[in-house]
Design an enzyme around this catalytic site. Structure first.
Site, PDB file in Angstrom:
ATOM      1  N   HIS A  67      56.759  23.129  64.496  1.00  0.00           N
ATOM      2  CA  HIS A  67      57.276  23.851  65.459  1.00  0.00           C
ATOM      3  C   HIS A  67      58.432  24.879  65.218  1.00  0.00           C
ATOM      4  O   HIS A  67      59.147  25.354  65.932  1.00  0.00           O
ATOM      5  CB  HIS A  67      57.624  23.131  66.974  1.00  0.00           C
ATOM      6  CG  HIS A  67      56.469  22.508  67.583  1.00  0.00           C
ATOM      7  ND1 HIS A  67      55.684  23.133  68.512  1.00  0.00           N
ATOM      8  CD2 HIS A  67      56.219  21.136  67.201  1.00  0.00           C
ATOM      9  CE1 HIS A  67      54.740  22.184  68.892  1.00  0.00           C
ATOM     10  NE2 HIS A  67      54.865  21.295  68.099  1.00  0.00           N
ATOM     11  N   HIS A  71      54.696  29.762  65.082  1.00  0.00           N
ATOM     12  CA  HIS A  71      53.816  28.692  65.166  1.00  0.00           C
ATOM     13  C   HIS A  71      52.815  28.762  66.421  1.00  0.00           C
ATOM     14  O   HIS A  71      53.370  29.453  67.198  1.00  0.00           O
ATOM     15  CB  HIS A  71      54.506  27.335  64.906  1.00  0.00           C
ATOM     16  CG  HIS A  71      55.023  26.708  66.228  1.00  0.00           C
ATOM     17  ND1 HIS A  71      56.491  27.308  66.353  1.00  0.00           N
ATOM     18  CD2 HIS A  71      54.961  26.281  67.442  1.00  0.00           C
ATOM     19  CE1 HIS A  71      57.095  26.951  67.416  1.00  0.00           C
ATOM     20  NE2 HIS A  71      56.135  26.257  68.335  1.00  0.00           N
ATOM     21  N   ASP A  73      50.819  26.577  69.374  1.00  0.00           N
ATOM     22  CA  ASP A  73      50.804  25.151  69.852  1.00  0.00           C
ATOM     23  C   ASP A  73      49.461  25.082  70.428  1.00  0.00           C
ATOM     24  O   ASP A  73      48.739  25.981  71.033  1.00  0.00           O
ATOM     25  CB  ASP A  73      51.577  25.266  71.165  1.00  0.00           C
ATOM     26  CG  ASP A  73      53.184  25.092  71.011  1.00  0.00           C
ATOM     27  OD1 ASP A  73      53.426  24.769  69.737  1.00  0.00           O
ATOM     28  OD2 ASP A  73      53.930  25.168  72.021  1.00  0.00           O
ATOM     29  N   HIS A  77      49.250  19.534  71.959  1.00  0.00           N
ATOM     30  CA  HIS A  77      50.533  19.423  72.309  1.00  0.00           C
ATOM     31  C   HIS A  77      51.092  19.028  73.589  1.00  0.00           C
ATOM     32  O   HIS A  77      52.273  18.937  73.955  1.00  0.00           O
ATOM     33  CB  HIS A  77      51.233  20.684  71.680  1.00  0.00           C
ATOM     34  CG  HIS A  77      52.672  21.128  71.831  1.00  0.00           C
ATOM     35  ND1 HIS A  77      53.546  19.918  71.322  1.00  0.00           N
ATOM     36  CD2 HIS A  77      53.354  21.964  72.446  1.00  0.00           C
ATOM     37  CE1 HIS A  77      54.870  20.498  71.596  1.00  0.00           C
ATOM     38  NE2 HIS A  77      54.755  21.523  72.421  1.00  0.00           N
TER      39      HIS A  77
END
Length: 259
Positions: A67, A71, A73, A77
């Site tokens: 992270h 980035h 997710d 996550h």
């Protein structure tokens, strides 16, 4: 075609809540390292000084979370169980690549007051630009937070979305929502204060928790969104690094402007 970098760097010199360590071996140090590794693993010995100019190749060693920097997710996550599909949220390496290339739509939230933008704020911005996202659109949120990247304030002073705001975008067929802030949710401190005031668990990271009920991805820590030519008229590519079993993956997000 003009390519605009909308990523933020992984920079070990900037402030991070999780320390980033970046060790660089010079080409000379790489020669010594390779000599030792070849001898240990393959039984092949050579003198680093035998190499041209006594050098081999540089080598970078990094210790960081998935992270850090720009980035994406993945659904895994957001929680260990999903209330859709077969109940198992997908990891970053399991998502379809066509999610991460498509028309971009930039929404300006720099005028929002407070740490959280709601569905009404998004509807107001969509009415201002006279557009609504179509299925497959990658929505980018400009909050102005990227101007504080590399400082501690970047992690405490930004605007996030609440659950209804995320659902509004998902209702339009959006699968990927990006932000120039540290998180798509409000800052951690603001989230906890709101929970202490209300006792309502629904205010605890609602943007992320929405991903337990509806499958979508977030791009966090974008940068340079002010360089985009307008609210639309560009394509976004943000393919995540393929990390087996990971809940997030780094991306070099870029926008393509057809000229």
């Amino acid at each position: 075609m003009r390519i605009i970098d909308i990523s933020s760097a992984v920079d070990a010199s900037g402030w991070e809540p999780d320390e980033v360590r970046h060790e660089v071996l010079s080409p000379r140090e790489g020669a010594v390292h390779m000599s030792e590794e070849m001898r240990r693993h393959f039984g092949v010995a050579f003198d680093p000084d035998e190499l041209p100019e006594g050098e081999f190749l540089s080598l970078d060693r990094l210790t960081l979370t998935s992270h850090t920097g720009t980035h994406i997710d993945a659904p895994s996550h957001y929680g260990s169980r999903a209330h859709y599909g077969d109940g198992r949220p997908r990891n970053i390496d399991e998502l379809p690549l066509d999610w991460f290339y498509g028309p971009g739509l930039l929404l300006d939230l720099t005028g929002c007051e407070g740490p959280t933008a709601g569905a009404g704020d998004l509807e107001k911005e969509l009415a201002r630009i006279g557009r609504v996202p179509e299925p497959g659109t990658i929505v980018l949120l400009r909050t102005g937070a990227s101007e504080r990247a590399g400082t501690e304030q970047y992690f405490t002073d930004f605007t996030g979305l609440d659950g209804p705001a995320v659902n509004l975008l998902l209702d339009h067929g959006v699968r990927v929502i990006g932000t120039d802030a540290f998180s798509l949710d409000a800052p951690f401190g603001a989230v906890i204060r709101r929970y202490r005031e209300t006792g309502d668990r629904a205010v605890l990271w609602p943007a992320h928790v929405t991903g337990r009920h509806r499958e979508y991805c977030q791009i966090e820590r974008l940068g340079n969104l002010a360089a985009l030519p307008g609210c639309d008229g560009f394509q976004v590519a943000c393919f995540p690094v393929k990390i087996t079993g990971a809940g997030a993956g780094w991306t070099r997000a870029v926008a393509f402007v057809d000229e």
